[in-house]
Design a protein around this motif. Sequence first.
Motif, PDB file in Angstrom:
ATOM      1  N   VAL A 325       0.859  -1.183   0.000  1.00 43.20           N
ATOM      2  CA  VAL A 325       0.000   0.000   0.000  1.00 43.20           C
ATOM      3  C   VAL A 325       0.896   1.233   0.000  1.00 43.20           C
ATOM      4  CG1 VAL A 325      -1.815   1.262   1.208  1.00 43.20           C
ATOM      5  CG2 VAL A 325      -1.805  -1.241   1.259  1.00 43.20           C
ATOM      6  N   ASP A 326       0.582   2.191  -0.855  1.00 45.49           N
ATOM      7  CA  ASP A 326       1.425   3.377  -1.011  1.00 45.49           C
ATOM      8  C   ASP A 326       0.869   4.625  -0.350  1.00 45.49           C
ATOM      9  OD1 ASP A 326       3.227   1.947  -2.765  1.00 45.49           O
ATOM     10  OD2 ASP A 326       1.697   2.161  -4.320  1.00 45.49           O
ATOM     11  N   VAL A 327      -0.463   4.748  -0.291  1.00 45.36           N
ATOM     12  CA  VAL A 327      -1.089   5.994   0.151  1.00 45.36           C
ATOM     13  C   VAL A 327      -2.173   5.692   1.169  1.00 45.36           C
ATOM     14  CG1 VAL A 327      -2.339   8.064  -0.556  1.00 45.36           C
ATOM     15  CG2 VAL A 327      -0.656   7.031  -2.108  1.00 45.36           C
ATOM     16  N   GLU A 328      -2.136   6.386   2.303  1.00 48.34           N
ATOM     17  CA  GLU A 328      -3.195   6.261   3.297  1.00 48.34           C
ATOM     18  C   GLU A 328      -4.299   7.271   2.999  1.00 48.34           C
ATOM     19  OE1 GLU A 328      -3.881   5.885   8.099  1.00 48.34           O
ATOM     20  OE2 GLU A 328      -2.269   7.200   7.420  1.00 48.34           O
ATOM     21  N   LEU A 329      -5.513   6.772   2.887  1.00 55.83           N
ATOM     22  CA  LEU A 329      -6.690   7.608   2.691  1.00 55.83           C
ATOM     23  C   LEU A 329      -7.748   7.229   3.734  1.00 55.83           C
ATOM     24  CD1 LEU A 329      -7.082   7.477  -1.225  1.00 55.83           C
ATOM     25  CD2 LEU A 329      -5.959   9.243   0.139  1.00 55.83           C
ATOM     26  N   PRO A 330      -8.653   8.155   4.047  1.00 53.84           N
ATOM     27  CA  PRO A 330      -8.839   9.472   3.439  1.00 53.84           C
ATOM     28  C   PRO A 330      -8.005  10.562   4.082  1.00 53.84           C
ATOM     29  CG  PRO A 330     -10.579   9.097   5.031  1.00 53.84           C
ATOM     30  CD  PRO A 330      -9.729   7.852   5.020  1.00 53.84           C
ATOM     31  N   THR A 331      -7.360  10.247   5.221  1.00 53.47           N
ATOM     32  CA  THR A 331      -6.649  11.282   5.960  1.00 53.47           C
ATOM     33  C   THR A 331      -5.495  10.647   6.705  1.00 53.47           C
ATOM     34  OG1 THR A 331      -7.013  13.231   7.361  1.00 53.47           O
ATOM     35  CG2 THR A 331      -7.981  11.160   8.110  1.00 53.47           C
ATOM     36  N   VAL A 332      -4.658  11.479   7.291  1.00 50.80           N
ATOM     37  CA  VAL A 332      -3.487  10.985   7.992  1.00 50.80           C
ATOM     38  C   VAL A 332      -3.910  10.382   9.335  1.00 50.80           C
ATOM     39  CG1 VAL A 332      -3.045  13.310   8.908  1.00 50.80           C
ATOM     40  CG2 VAL A 332      -1.230  11.578   8.909  1.00 50.80           C
ATOM     41  N   LYS A 333      -3.468   9.163   9.572  1.00 52.12           N
ATOM     42  CA  LYS A 333      -3.746   8.472  10.828  1.00 52.12           C
ATOM     43  C   LYS A 333      -2.525   7.648  11.210  1.00 52.12           C
ATOM     44  CE  LYS A 333      -6.490   6.661  14.076  1.00 52.12           C
ATOM     45  NZ  LYS A 333      -7.162   7.436  15.139  1.00 52.12           N
ATOM     46  N   THR A 334      -2.333   6.543  10.510  1.00 56.90           N
ATOM     47  CA  THR A 334      -1.203   5.676  10.827  1.00 56.90           C
ATOM     48  C   THR A 334       0.086   6.119  10.144  1.00 56.90           C
ATOM     49  OG1 THR A 334      -1.529   4.113   8.997  1.00 56.90           O
ATOM     50  CG2 THR A 334      -2.854   3.786  10.971  1.00 56.90           C
ATOM     51  N   PHE A 335      -0.037   6.834   9.013  1.00 63.97           N
ATOM     52  CA  PHE A 335       1.149   7.238   8.259  1.00 63.97           C
ATOM     53  C   PHE A 335       1.738   8.568   8.737  1.00 63.97           C
ATOM     54  CE2 PHE A 335       1.074   4.875   3.897  1.00 63.97           C
ATOM     55  CZ  PHE A 335       1.000   3.659   4.558  1.00 63.97           C
ATOM     56  N   GLY A 336       1.222   9.114   9.817  1.00 68.94           N
ATOM     57  CA  GLY A 336       1.745  10.363  10.339  1.00 68.94           C
ATOM     58  C   GLY A 336       2.840  10.124  11.372  1.00 68.94           C
ATOM     59  N   ALA A 337       2.647  10.676  12.558  1.00 69.47           N
ATOM     60  CA  ALA A 337       3.648  10.553  13.618  1.00 69.47           C
ATOM     61  C   ALA A 337       3.965   9.103  13.976  1.00 69.47           C
ATOM     62  CB  ALA A 337       3.177  11.321  14.854  1.00 69.47           C
ATOM     63  N   PRO A 338       2.965   8.186  14.038  1.00 67.77           N
ATOM     64  CA  PRO A 338       3.308   6.798  14.377  1.00 67.77           C
ATOM     65  C   PRO A 338       4.308   6.178  13.404  1.00 67.77           C
ATOM     66  CG  PRO A 338       0.949   7.145  14.599  1.00 67.77           C
ATOM     67  CD  PRO A 338       1.504   8.380  13.946  1.00 67.77           C
ATOM     68  N   LEU A 339       4.146   6.462  12.108  1.00 67.61           N
ATOM     69  CA  LEU A 339       5.062   5.884  11.127  1.00 67.61           C
ATOM     70  C   LEU A 339       6.443   6.523  11.233  1.00 67.61           C
ATOM     71  CD1 LEU A 339       5.628   4.025   8.768  1.00 67.61           C
ATOM     72  CD2 LEU A 339       4.680   5.763   7.227  1.00 67.61           C
ATOM     73  N   THR A 340       6.467   7.835  11.414  1.00 63.70           N
ATOM     74  CA  THR A 340       7.760   8.516  11.563  1.00 63.70           C
ATOM     75  C   THR A 340       8.540   7.945  12.738  1.00 63.70           C
ATOM     76  OG1 THR A 340       6.781  10.546  10.659  1.00 63.70           O
ATOM     77  CG2 THR A 340       8.868  10.763  11.853  1.00 63.70           C
ATOM     78  N   GLU A 341       7.852   7.775  13.847  1.00 61.99           N
ATOM     79  CA  GLU A 341       8.510   7.240  15.044  1.00 61.99           C
ATOM     80  C   GLU A 341       8.962   5.800  14.825  1.00 61.99           C
ATOM     81  OE1 GLU A 341       5.516   7.816  17.976  1.00 61.99           O
ATOM     82  OE2 GLU A 341       5.610  10.014  17.858  1.00 61.99           O
ATOM     83  N   ALA A 342       8.142   5.029  14.089  1.00 62.07           N
ATOM     84  CA  ALA A 342       8.494   3.622  13.853  1.00 62.07           C
ATOM     85  C   ALA A 342       9.722   3.502  12.973  1.00 62.07           C
ATOM     86  CB  ALA A 342       7.307   2.895  13.217  1.00 62.07           C
ATOM     87  N   VAL A 343       9.837   4.366  11.966  1.00 62.08           N
ATOM     88  CA  VAL A 343      11.021   4.329  11.105  1.00 62.08           C
ATOM     89  C   VAL A 343      12.253   4.745  11.906  1.00 62.08           C
ATOM     90  CG1 VAL A 343      12.120   5.304   9.055  1.00 62.08           C
ATOM     91  CG2 VAL A 343       9.683   4.748   9.011  1.00 62.08           C
ATOM     92  N   THR A 344      12.118   5.798  12.676  1.00 61.94           N
ATOM     93  CA  THR A 344      13.234   6.285  13.492  1.00 61.94           C
ATOM     94  C   THR A 344      13.718   5.214  14.471  1.00 61.94           C
ATOM     95  OG1 THR A 344      12.382   8.536  13.322  1.00 61.94           O
ATOM     96  CG2 THR A 344      13.974   8.092  15.079  1.00 61.94           C
TER      97      THR A 344
END
Length: 793
Positions: A325-344
């Motif tokens: 999956v490339d794009v989260e719709l309809p709005t930012v939820k899991t691909f926002g701060a949670p994803l940033t923190e998980a990558v870090t």
Amino acid sequence: MIADVAVETTPETPLWNDPAHSVSARVSALIEAMTLQEKIAQLYGVWVGASDEGGDVAPHQHDMEEAVDLDALLPTGLGQLTRPFGTAPVDPALGALSLLRTQARIASANRFGIPALAHEECLAGFATWGATAYPVPLSWGATFDPGLVHRMAAAIGRDMRSVGVHQGLAPVLDVVRDARWGRVEETIGEDPYLVGTIGTAYVRGLEEAGIVATLKHFVGYSASRAGRNLAPAPMGPRERADVLLPPFEMAIREGRARSVMHAYTDVDGVPAAADENLLTGLLRDTWGFDGTVVADYFGIAFLKTLHGIAADWADAAGAALRAGVDVELPTVKTFGAPLTEAVTAGRVPEAVIDRALRRVLTQKAELGLLDPDWDPVPTALHGADLDDLDALRGRIDLDGPENRELARTVAEEAVVLLSNDGTLPLVRPRRIALVGPNADEPTAVLGCYSFPQHIGVHHPGTPVGIELPTLREMLAAEFPDAEVTVVRGTGVDDGDVFGIPEAVQAAREADVVVAVLGDRAGLFGRGTSGEGCDAESLALPGAQQQLLDALLDTRKPVVTVLLAGRPYALGRAVAESAAIVQSFFPGAEGTAAVAGVLSGRTNPSGRLPVSVPRGAGSQPTTYLGARLAHASEVSNIDPTPAFGFGHGLAYTTFEWSDLAVDGKEAPTDGEFSLELTVRNTGERHGTEVVQLYLHDPVASVVQPVQRLIGYTRVPLEAGEERRVRVTVPADLASFTGRDGHRVVEPGDLELRFAASSTDARLTASVTLTGPERRVDHTRRLHAVFAEDGADGA
């Protein structure tokens, strides 16, 4: 001023803004220059609503999402804008102004000047205020006319592109497996070949207009247990491969669709949004799809909340990204701060971010959104004074005469005459009793994804935005000398029987009764058809069957008209109605189309894209059943339909004759050539739909008794005949074998030329010879029809 937002070309223009370089090189350079936060920002959308005053869009709040601070998000960029036109009623010109101003703001707020990609729904037309409401997809299927659907999609796409929209969330390629499912109206039918050919035509129309078509829902959504929305899909890999996947395969291979939306469904415990074998292994590695996979709304969060395979939002985001999956719709939820923190933290590799980002940026580059001369002003506003709101309001017409004429043509071709004892067409009736909940209801022609039913119902003080003539109005226009008495009788689903005596009295005083029954489209239980409006049985909703039976008891000729989103069992009416006319939510011009069939102004040519059941609870199924799925001595339940898939009558008759086969044997990599003659034996012009079914008597795995492998529309003047020729490649006999691979087996076959799945007219027995042959996604997909004036698939 708006014009200042375009990126100026200078000697220092970054590589990613330079069209002289390849898209791949530009995207690679841009990814290399981005921070992690800037990368992730391109992978989600924000749900917004355009301003009716032309100002910036405002974030839309939904009970499944937290409030979004757009000012805080924009400095790192934004991937998508979700439904700026389709969230609230807004004048199209002012909505376009609002969108362009927002795009200018988005581009100027991030370091790279990247605007968002704007998407909208377009399941039955551009889902915005004031746009033409076309027939729903089930009506597209009823036309058996890919060329017409292509024209409709192109018109929808041009309207969307003209106001700044880039992506359309359509078509739905789910194959109907249980008509109790609420979203049947959004589908094209119960046969994968019909769904594939009509859906691919729609994709081509959108894509040729510059709109990114989005195939949904990939895959298995329509196979949910008992037809319940979002229920698990208890299907095996062979049903998925041979029934549910082929329409997507065709639309990607031949339609060149650039986006796919994952389904909400889990199949055998694996949710589609986290299925790497499906979204990467099959879709990309095998089929070669290189577009974007977008989430169905909230679908990534559902991995935690509904499916229970993710412990937190970061787990859900990582599972979806790894799957493809490339794009989260309809709005930012899991691909926002949670994803940033998980990558870090190393929980999600940055490589999966870069992989999705490359696909997103490639699409933006191809749409011109990275070019130095990108301009947010859409074509519909070129030359307009953007500061004069009064002059702008009403400037853009999304429901013009050409749209309406096209909508009427689709609606007319989609009307299906199920039965007729000669009462139709009506000849100068003096007194008509027009009875039923949909007789005088403007919105009875609209599906749940039409703007008035999807959004307009939440704004009761706002005009509907388009003309929606009722059947009462159209019948009065069609029969100006007739006395038309209108009686509601009962509601769609209120169970009210107190109006039935009045309806019966009106029927007794009339020459003919037109009973207008069916559905009310809505969402999540607010209708009898639509998303989340699943049915316990296929009985007519509410007290409509009681009303119909009472009208039949009068012994007056009763013409049953259905404006519905799914097929219903009609009880006594199957045998006792003077005629039955089926129309699946035919759109804004639908009542004119139905009235034209009743009067005979239009000769019906629609064919059923779904079977009409005989019993309300007789194991809802489709014609695509193996032998034990049909009537047999081992069960007391007879699932034989009242009217089979492909059925439809006309006001003329056709004779089929002189079947010839050029060689009754062919190798497993060969083909057969056949011819037949179709003659119009009636007294007026009409269109026959020649359907070709394949029956495989003996196979290594259980096969459906028959399946559609081709069709063509044959228009004929009275007395005219045509020789219809068809080439049938052996590949069309392929199926998924025991080892999971698609094969063509040697052996005997029957090729049945039929007027429907229950009405075979001519049958050719042929034989495939030679060794078993394995085929793949590059196999031939079509029988090729050839005859003057035909529009076939």
